[in-house]
Design a protein around this motif. Structure first.
Motif, PDB file in Angstrom:
ATOM      1  N   GLU A 117       0.847  -1.198   0.000  1.00  0.00           N
ATOM      2  CA  GLU A 117       0.000   0.000   0.000  1.00  0.00           C
ATOM      3  C   GLU A 117       0.884   1.249   0.000  1.00  0.00           C
ATOM      4  O   GLU A 117       0.586   2.231  -0.678  1.00  0.00           O
ATOM      5  N   LYS A 118       1.984   1.210   0.765  1.00  0.00           N
ATOM      6  CA  LYS A 118       2.920   2.345   0.805  1.00  0.00           C
ATOM      7  C   LYS A 118       3.539   2.566  -0.569  1.00  0.00           C
ATOM      8  O   LYS A 118       3.654   3.709  -1.034  1.00  0.00           O
ATOM      9  N   ASN A 119       3.945   1.491  -1.226  1.00  0.00           N
ATOM     10  CA  ASN A 119       4.527   1.612  -2.560  1.00  0.00           C
ATOM     11  C   ASN A 119       3.536   2.252  -3.528  1.00  0.00           C
ATOM     12  O   ASN A 119       3.919   3.094  -4.342  1.00  0.00           O
ATOM     13  N   ILE A 120       2.286   1.844  -3.446  1.00  0.00           N
ATOM     14  CA  ILE A 120       1.252   2.414  -4.319  1.00  0.00           C
ATOM     15  C   ILE A 120       1.119   3.908  -4.039  1.00  0.00           C
ATOM     16  O   ILE A 120       1.093   4.729  -4.964  1.00  0.00           O
TER      17      ILE A 120
ATOM     18  N   ILE B   7       0.606   2.663 -22.825  1.00  0.00           N
ATOM     19  CA  ILE B   7       1.317   2.246 -21.617  1.00  0.00           C
ATOM     20  C   ILE B   7       0.510   2.657 -20.387  1.00  0.00           C
ATOM     21  O   ILE B   7       0.362   1.883 -19.435  1.00  0.00           O
ATOM     22  N   LEU B   8      -0.042   3.862 -20.401  1.00  0.00           N
ATOM     23  CA  LEU B   8      -0.911   4.308 -19.301  1.00  0.00           C
ATOM     24  C   LEU B   8      -2.159   3.427 -19.207  1.00  0.00           C
ATOM     25  O   LEU B   8      -2.632   3.122 -18.107  1.00  0.00           O
ATOM     26  N   ALA B   9      -2.673   3.009 -20.356  1.00  0.00           N
ATOM     27  CA  ALA B   9      -3.828   2.101 -20.369  1.00  0.00           C
ATOM     28  C   ALA B   9      -3.464   0.773 -19.711  1.00  0.00           C
ATOM     29  O   ALA B   9      -4.244   0.222 -18.924  1.00  0.00           O
ATOM     30  N   ALA B  10      -2.274   0.260 -20.018  1.00  0.00           N
ATOM     31  CA  ALA B  10      -1.822  -1.003 -19.409  1.00  0.00           C
ATOM     32  C   ALA B  10      -1.670  -0.840 -17.898  1.00  0.00           C
ATOM     33  O   ALA B  10      -2.033  -1.737 -17.129  1.00  0.00           O
ATOM     34  N   GLU B  11      -1.163   0.300 -17.457  1.00  0.00           N
ATOM     35  CA  GLU B  11      -1.049   0.562 -16.015  1.00  0.00           C
ATOM     36  C   GLU B  11      -2.424   0.598 -15.361  1.00  0.00           C
ATOM     37  O   GLU B  11      -2.605   0.064 -14.263  1.00  0.00           O
ATOM     38  N   LEU B  12      -3.390   1.197 -16.036  1.00  0.00           N
ATOM     39  CA  LEU B  12      -4.746   1.264 -15.490  1.00  0.00           C
ATOM     40  C   LEU B  12      -5.371  -0.129 -15.419  1.00  0.00           C
ATOM     41  O   LEU B  12      -6.013  -0.474 -14.419  1.00  0.00           O
ATOM     42  N   CYS B  13      -5.165  -0.943 -16.440  1.00  0.00           N
ATOM     43  CA  CYS B  13      -5.614  -2.342 -16.390  1.00  0.00           C
ATOM     44  C   CYS B  13      -5.001  -3.037 -15.179  1.00  0.00           C
ATOM     45  O   CYS B  13      -5.673  -3.786 -14.458  1.00  0.00           O
ATOM     46  N   CYS B  14      -3.714  -2.789 -14.963  1.00  0.00           N
ATOM     47  CA  CYS B  14      -2.983  -3.404 -13.857  1.00  0.00           C
ATOM     48  C   CYS B  14      -3.554  -2.952 -12.510  1.00  0.00           C
ATOM     49  O   CYS B  14      -3.706  -3.770 -11.587  1.00  0.00           O
ATOM     50  N   LEU B  15      -3.870  -1.684 -12.369  1.00  0.00           N
ATOM     51  CA  LEU B  15      -4.478  -1.206 -11.122  1.00  0.00           C
ATOM     52  C   LEU B  15      -5.816  -1.894 -10.868  1.00  0.00           C
ATOM     53  O   LEU B  15      -6.156  -2.214  -9.723  1.00  0.00           O
ATOM     54  N   ASN B  16      -6.577  -2.141 -11.924  1.00  0.00           N
ATOM     55  CA  ASN B  16      -7.843  -2.865 -11.766  1.00  0.00           C
ATOM     56  C   ASN B  16      -7.604  -4.310 -11.347  1.00  0.00           C
ATOM     57  O   ASN B  16      -8.349  -4.860 -10.527  1.00  0.00           O
ATOM     58  N   ILE B  17      -6.548  -4.921 -11.872  1.00  0.00           N
ATOM     59  CA  ILE B  17      -6.173  -6.273 -11.439  1.00  0.00           C
ATOM     60  C   ILE B  17      -5.830  -6.265  -9.955  1.00  0.00           C
ATOM     61  O   ILE B  17      -6.264  -7.135  -9.195  1.00  0.00           O
ATOM     62  N   ILE B  18      -5.050  -5.270  -9.536  1.00  0.00           N
ATOM     63  CA  ILE B  18      -4.665  -5.164  -8.124  1.00  0.00           C
ATOM     64  C   ILE B  18      -5.902  -4.969  -7.247  1.00  0.00           C
ATOM     65  O   ILE B  18      -5.999  -5.558  -6.163  1.00  0.00           O
ATOM     66  N   ALA B  19      -6.850  -4.167  -7.697  1.00  0.00           N
ATOM     67  CA  ALA B  19      -8.089  -3.950  -6.931  1.00  0.00           C
ATOM     68  C   ALA B  19      -8.852  -5.257  -6.746  1.00  0.00           C
ATOM     69  O   ALA B  19      -9.347  -5.558  -5.653  1.00  0.00           O
ATOM     70  N   ILE B  20      -8.930  -6.044  -7.810  1.00  0.00           N
ATOM     71  CA  ILE B  20      -9.649  -7.323  -7.724  1.00  0.00           C
ATOM     72  C   ILE B  20      -8.873  -8.311  -6.860  1.00  0.00           C
ATOM     73  O   ILE B  20      -9.464  -9.044  -6.060  1.00  0.00           O
ATOM     74  N   LEU B  21      -7.551  -8.330  -6.995  1.00  0.00           N
ATOM     75  CA  LEU B  21      -6.744  -9.192  -6.131  1.00  0.00           C
ATOM     76  C   LEU B  21      -6.979  -8.830  -4.670  1.00  0.00           C
ATOM     77  O   LEU B  21      -7.206  -9.712  -3.837  1.00  0.00           O
ATOM     78  N   LYS B  22      -6.937  -7.553  -4.353  1.00  0.00           N
ATOM     79  CA  LYS B  22      -7.149  -7.108  -2.969  1.00  0.00           C
ATOM     80  C   LYS B  22      -8.510  -7.574  -2.459  1.00  0.00           C
ATOM     81  O   LYS B  22      -8.635  -8.050  -1.330  1.00  0.00           O
TER      82      LYS B  22
ATOM     83  N   PHE C 254       2.870 -13.147  -8.312  1.00  0.00           N
ATOM     84  CA  PHE C 254       2.188 -13.122  -9.605  1.00  0.00           C
ATOM     85  C   PHE C 254       2.815 -14.210 -10.464  1.00  0.00           C
ATOM     86  O   PHE C 254       4.036 -14.304 -10.558  1.00  0.00           O
ATOM     87  N   ILE C 255       1.979 -15.026 -11.071  1.00  0.00           N
ATOM     88  CA  ILE C 255       2.461 -16.125 -11.915  1.00  0.00           C
ATOM     89  C   ILE C 255       2.553 -15.677 -13.375  1.00  0.00           C
ATOM     90  O   ILE C 255       3.591 -15.811 -14.007  1.00  0.00           O
TER      91      ILE C 255
ATOM     92  N   LEU D  38       3.849  -3.764 -11.664  1.00  0.00           N
ATOM     93  CA  LEU D  38       3.776  -4.869 -10.703  1.00  0.00           C
ATOM     94  C   LEU D  38       5.085  -5.014  -9.926  1.00  0.00           C
ATOM     95  O   LEU D  38       5.067  -5.251  -8.715  1.00  0.00           O
ATOM     96  N   VAL D  39       6.215  -4.861 -10.603  1.00  0.00           N
ATOM     97  CA  VAL D  39       7.502  -4.998  -9.926  1.00  0.00           C
ATOM     98  C   VAL D  39       7.757  -3.797  -9.013  1.00  0.00           C
ATOM     99  O   VAL D  39       8.269  -3.958  -7.905  1.00  0.00           O
ATOM    100  N   LYS D  40       7.362  -2.598  -9.428  1.00  0.00           N
ATOM    101  CA  LYS D  40       7.532  -1.412  -8.578  1.00  0.00           C
ATOM    102  C   LYS D  40       6.729  -1.547  -7.283  1.00  0.00           C
ATOM    103  O   LYS D  40       7.179  -1.117  -6.227  1.00  0.00           O
ATOM    104  N   ILE D  41       5.552  -2.128  -7.378  1.00  0.00           N
ATOM    105  CA  ILE D  41       4.682  -2.244  -6.202  1.00  0.00           C
ATOM    106  C   ILE D  41       5.034  -3.457  -5.357  1.00  0.00           C
ATOM    107  O   ILE D  41       5.161  -3.363  -4.134  1.00  0.00           O
ATOM    108  N   PHE D  42       5.207  -4.613  -5.997  1.00  0.00           N
ATOM    109  CA  PHE D  42       5.333  -5.878  -5.268  1.00  0.00           C
ATOM    110  C   PHE D  42       6.738  -6.453  -5.234  1.00  0.00           C
ATOM    111  O   PHE D  42       6.952  -7.523  -4.659  1.00  0.00           O
TER     112      PHE D  42
END
Length: 154
Positions: free
Chosen positions: A5-8, A64-79, A92-93, A119-123
């Motif tokens: 959460e801090k990294n985010i 690239i920003l779109a891919a980051e936004l997709c990734c944030l949605n993945i993180i939201a669902i994972l959470k 992450f597999i 994903l690597v910056k956050i996790f």
């Protein structure tokens, strides 16, 4: 505050509310210790932010920003899938990245790096994953990028 959460927060990002499914599927499914997350769009608050073909209407930078936004949605669902308990994340597999583009477009790996790098910056090492980055002649709702994920949990 958990390190993830801090990294985010340090990246100036927010975990959005998990997006709802837009058709007859579920946002995620847990089988044994794997979370399968359905393909996520570059959407925020139920609105598509990036639509159209990458390389035409959408620039590489926007994609690239779109891919980051997709990734944030993945993180939201994972959470949501782990009830907010980040200690349950093993790693992450795999992510699957799809880029809406014309047949002669070849920068799909650069675009999906938006998600991989985030994903690597956050996790950290837990965010390192295998992946596929492919071009598609069309994506649902004319979105520019779609990404799904497989994640191991404890």
């Amino acid at each position: 505050m958990h390190l993830f959460e801090k990294n985010i927060k340090d990246l100036g990002l927010e975990i959005p509310e998990p997006p709802s499914a837009v058709a007859n599927y579920v946002p995620y499914k847990i089988t044994d210790n794997l979370v399968f997350i359905s393909g996520q769009a570059p959407s925020k608050n139920g609105q598509i932010i990036y639509s159209g073909k990458v390389g035409d209407k959408i620039t590489d930078k926007e994609a690239i920003l779109a891919a980051e936004l997709c990734c944030l949605n993945i993180i939201a669902i994972l959470k949501q899938s782990i009830a907010g308990d980040w200690d349950r994340l093993d790693n992450f597999i795999k992510i699957g990245g799809f880029v809406n583009c014309n047949p002669n477009y070849a920068n799909q790996p650069i675009i999906i790096n938006g998600a991989s790098d985030l994903l690597v910056k956050i996790f950290g090492d837990k965010g390192k994953h295998t992946r596929v980055a492919v071009g598609s002649i069309a994506l649902p709702l004319n979105i520019s990028v779609e990404i799904d994920a497989i994640i191991k949990i404890k």
